[in-house]
Design a protein around this motif. Structure first.
Motif, PDB file in Angstrom:
ATOM      1  N   GLU A 280      -8.387  27.066  24.419  1.00 20.16           N
ATOM      2  CA  GLU A 280      -9.200  28.216  24.022  1.00 20.16           C
ATOM      3  C   GLU A 280      -8.530  29.534  24.436  1.00 20.16           C
ATOM      4  O   GLU A 280      -8.678  30.557  23.760  1.00 20.16           O
ATOM      5  N   THR A 281      -7.768  29.505  25.534  1.00 25.39           N
ATOM      6  CA  THR A 281      -7.062  30.712  25.959  1.00 25.39           C
ATOM      7  C   THR A 281      -5.883  31.007  25.041  1.00 25.39           C
ATOM      8  O   THR A 281      -5.617  32.167  24.699  1.00 25.39           O
ATOM      9  N   THR A 282      -5.182  29.965  24.637  1.00 24.66           N
ATOM     10  CA  THR A 282      -4.058  30.151  23.712  1.00 24.66           C
ATOM     11  C   THR A 282      -4.544  30.770  22.415  1.00 24.66           C
ATOM     12  O   THR A 282      -3.941  31.724  21.900  1.00 24.66           O
ATOM     13  N   ARG A 283      -5.636  30.240  21.892  1.00 28.32           N
ATOM     14  CA  ARG A 283      -6.184  30.811  20.660  1.00 28.32           C
ATOM     15  C   ARG A 283      -6.624  32.254  20.897  1.00 28.32           C
ATOM     16  O   ARG A 283      -6.381  33.123  20.042  1.00 28.32           O
ATOM     17  N   TRP A 284      -7.248  32.525  22.019  1.00 28.90           N
ATOM     18  CA  TRP A 284      -7.725  33.872  22.341  1.00 28.90           C
ATOM     19  C   TRP A 284      -6.561  34.870  22.373  1.00 28.90           C
ATOM     20  O   TRP A 284      -6.700  36.003  21.909  1.00 28.90           O
ATOM     21  N   GLN A 285      -5.417  34.443  22.868  1.00 23.61           N
ATOM     22  CA  GLN A 285      -4.265  35.348  22.921  1.00 23.61           C
ATOM     23  C   GLN A 285      -3.846  35.806  21.533  1.00 23.61           C
ATOM     24  O   GLN A 285      -3.316  36.913  21.371  1.00 23.61           O
ATOM     25  N   TYR A 286      -4.071  34.968  20.536  1.00 22.68           N
ATOM     26  CA  TYR A 286      -3.717  35.324  19.170  1.00 22.68           C
ATOM     27  C   TYR A 286      -4.807  36.142  18.474  1.00 22.68           C
ATOM     28  O   TYR A 286      -4.497  37.036  17.683  1.00 22.68           O
ATOM     29  N   THR A 287      -6.045  35.829  18.742  1.00 24.39           N
ATOM     30  CA  THR A 287      -7.132  36.435  17.974  1.00 24.39           C
ATOM     31  C   THR A 287      -7.704  37.695  18.606  1.00 24.39           C
ATOM     32  O   THR A 287      -8.226  38.556  17.895  1.00 24.39           O
ATOM     33  N   GLN A 288      -7.619  37.820  19.930  1.00 20.65           N
ATOM     34  CA  GLN A 288      -8.210  38.973  20.595  1.00 20.65           C
ATOM     35  C   GLN A 288      -7.531  40.264  20.137  1.00 20.65           C
ATOM     36  O   GLN A 288      -6.312  40.419  20.241  1.00 20.65           O
ATOM     37  N   GLY A 289      -8.317  41.178  19.602  1.00 25.41           N
ATOM     38  CA  GLY A 289      -7.792  42.470  19.173  1.00 25.41           C
ATOM     39  C   GLY A 289      -7.143  42.480  17.817  1.00 25.41           C
ATOM     40  O   GLY A 289      -6.653  43.518  17.381  1.00 25.41           O
ATOM     41  N   ALA A 290      -7.135  41.333  17.143  1.00 27.51           N
ATOM     42  CA  ALA A 290      -6.504  41.265  15.813  1.00 27.51           C
ATOM     43  C   ALA A 290      -7.505  41.690  14.752  1.00 27.51           C
ATOM     44  O   ALA A 290      -8.448  40.961  14.447  1.00 27.51           O
ATOM     45  N   SER A 291      -7.310  42.873  14.186  1.00 26.38           N
ATOM     46  CA  SER A 291      -8.257  43.385  13.190  1.00 26.38           C
ATOM     47  C   SER A 291      -8.153  42.628  11.869  1.00 26.38           C
ATOM     48  O   SER A 291      -9.098  42.597  11.092  1.00 26.38           O
ATOM     49  N   LEU A 292      -6.986  42.026  11.610  1.00 27.35           N
ATOM     50  CA  LEU A 292      -6.770  41.278  10.374  1.00 27.35           C
ATOM     51  C   LEU A 292      -6.656  39.786  10.709  1.00 27.35           C
ATOM     52  O   LEU A 292      -5.679  39.123  10.364  1.00 27.35           O
ATOM     53  N   ALA A 293      -7.696  39.282  11.359  1.00 28.84           N
ATOM     54  CA  ALA A 293      -7.647  37.907  11.849  1.00 28.84           C
ATOM     55  C   ALA A 293      -7.444  36.894  10.722  1.00 28.84           C
ATOM     56  O   ALA A 293      -6.910  35.806  10.962  1.00 28.84           O
TER      57      ALA A 293
END
Length: 310
Positions: free
Chosen positions: A190-203
């Motif tokens: 869940e942390t690995t995924r969070w590193q990619y998605t957190q703050g990504a406006s164009l998820a």
């Protein structure tokens, strides 16, 4: 009866006169390994060997896989090389008796990697872990550095999110099973995924394969211990910040900064501090997170091409 060439021979003759048929095109990505000391280093490469080289240095917990979309953006004009660090991606994971998993050793390995590939000079593209590796290369051999591209890699204490510092500080001050616990949390899916998605406006642009690929590497037997050693040694990078700042101030390398402004680890204060050291730096902030290439590879590729063409 008139003789005829075998079909395979005829096709070979025909293909020799067709653009793109005679051999593998330079822009085609190749996947290779080279032995550097006790480590087998995997790397992706593309582009004309005679062209200026861009050395792509990845971050945690990724690998050269993070550059899979950027490489085609650059390979038509430039030689692009992206290694996996020992313990990451497809590179080997030597035993702790054979390899010291710290950033000084890692930088020595990557320097040996460039020598093995006979790369005399390069533009450094550095993201996250790539910063400490690249700045060690630059400081040791400034004459080899033709330019610097920084993507979410800070060399200033003020560039860190204080919440992240709060998790690392106890670990660095006194390494115990208890202080390791928050750090081991960085290896969770869940942390690995969070590193990619957190703050990504164009998820919607983020390919889930990115974090799945990273997690598969983290989950290999013994890899958590390797990553703990790297993260333990990260405090040595912080101690080197003044020296790397002095390098930038003295040498004033051509510098491009491409940064995800919503990075949960490295704040835009780090960008401002870099600008103070290199006032002529070309700066592009994107509405993205830590792994800005996942959502803005085309935009970053365009900025890199314009920077390299100057």
């Amino acid at each position: 009866m008139k003789s005829t060439l075998p079909i395979a021979s005829a096709l070979l003759i025909m293909s020799s006169g067709l653009p793109g048929w005679a051999g593998e095109p330079d822009s085609q990505v190749s996947y290779n390994t080279v032995q550097v000391g006790d480590a087998s280093v995997f790397y992706r490469a593309a582009g004309p060997k005679s062209a200026p080289t861009i050395l792509l240095l990845h971050g945690f917990p990724s690998s050269s896989h993070m550059f899979r979309e950027l490489i085609p953006e650059l390979a038509e004009t430039y030689r692009v090389i992206a290694p996996d660090y020992p313990g990451f991606g497809q590179s080997s994971s030597p035993s702790a008796d054979a390899y010291d998993y710290d950033f000084a050793t890692l930088a020595t390995t990557i320097a040996g990697f460039t020598e093995a590939l006979e790369v005399p000079s390069y533009t450094l593209f550095m993201q996250d872990f790539g910063g400490p590796v690249g700045f060690r290369l630059a400081q040791a051999n400034p004459e080899k550095v033709e330019g610097i591209i920084i993507q979410n890699a800070t060399i200033h204490a003020e560039g860190w999110n204080p919440d992240i510092v709060g998790q690392f500080a106890p670990f660095w001050e006194n390494r115990t099973a208890e202080t390791e616990t928050p750090i081991r949390g960085f290896f969770a899916p869940e942390t690995t995924r969070w590193q990619y998605t957190q703050g990504a406006s164009l998820a919607h642009r983020i390919n889930p394969d990115a974090w799945v690929n990273d997690q598969s590497g983290l989950d290999r037997p013994g890899n958590h211990e390797i990553q703990l050693e790297y993260l333990w040694s990260y405090q040595d990078n912080v101690a080197q910040y003044p020296a790397w700042q002095a390098y930038l101030a003295e040498h004033q390398p051509d510098t491009l900064i491409v940064w995800g402004r919503n990075d949960p680890f490295f704040l835009t204060e780090g960008v401002e501090a870099l600008q103070a050291l290199v006032p002529a730096a070309d700066v592009h902030l994107f509405d993205a997170g830590h792994f800005a290439l996942e959502t803005h590879a085309a935009e970053i590729g365009d900025a890199v091409r314009r920077f390299m063409a100057r």
